[in-house]
Every structure is written in C-alpha cells, then in structure tokens.
Design a protein around this motif. Sequence first.
Motif, short mmCIF file in Angstrom:
data_model
loop_
_atom_site.label_atom_id
_atom_site.label_comp_id
_atom_site.label_asym_id
_atom_site.label_seq_id
_atom_site.Cartn_x
_atom_site.Cartn_y
_atom_site.Cartn_z
N HIS A 176 0.80 -1.22 0.00
CA HIS A 176 0.00 0.00 0.00
C HIS A 176 0.84 1.27 0.00
O HIS A 176 0.46 2.26 -0.60
N TYR A 231 -2.43 0.85 8.28
CA TYR A 231 -3.74 0.38 8.71
C TYR A 231 -4.38 -0.52 7.66
O TYR A 231 -5.13 -1.44 7.99
N ARG A 232 -4.08 -0.29 6.39
CA ARG A 232 -4.65 -1.14 5.34
C ARG A 232 -4.10 -2.56 5.42
O ARG A 232 -4.82 -3.53 5.17
N GLU A 238 -6.00 -4.28 8.20
CA GLU A 238 -7.33 -4.68 7.72
C GLU A 238 -7.25 -5.92 6.85
O GLU A 238 -8.13 -6.79 6.92
#
Length: 112
Positions: free
Chosen positions: A19, A41-42, A45
Amino acid sequence: MSETPVRGVDVGSDTRCAHYHTDLDVVAFKFACCEQYYPCYRCHEAVTDHDASPWPRDRFDEPSVLCGACETELTVPEYLEAEYRCPSCDAAFNPGCRAHAERYYETDESLQ
C-alpha cells in the motif's frame, strides 16, 4: 529481513508494503488490539480478523513505532518529537502518516 516481525501485505525488510512503498515509507506501527507491528492500517485490515485499536495514550511510554531502516523502536512521543526522521539513523519518515495518525495512536481527535 527485519528481526522484529512486521505483518502485512508484501512487507519488505524495510517495512514498506503493497500500500505504501515510497522511499519515506519506512515506519511500522504497533496496534494495541494484537500487539503486532504493521506498515499501515490497510495491511492490518487485510491480514487480521478483528478491528484495529490504536495505541492508547496511557501506554505512550512503551515502544510502538518501528523504524524500518534500523529497527529502532520508538515511543509515540519520541516519534512525534523526531519530526519525521529516525532519531537513531536519521532515515526520513513519511510526513503523510499524520493524515492517518488516529488509526495508529490515540490523538486529541480520536478521543473526541
């Protein structure tokens, strides 16, 4: 490869991920929910089965930020005071991370 485990998607030895992978993306954050480091944070997730919990203010004295260049672990205050450079090796950190700060550690905005 890093001695400190950093989880995520296509994580390199310097903590860059699928990312975020510019020259400045060499920092990982520990999430309170699972006590694990992720580049972003991606990534959290994508590879966990739970909601992310940012690092709590009452634990700011514990290391929760990892420099991907030299593997120095920093507390949130040390990270914030370093002005987007590792105080140990001088590697530049991405100032754009501030846009997602409340996802990584408690901020004044996340407490409202």
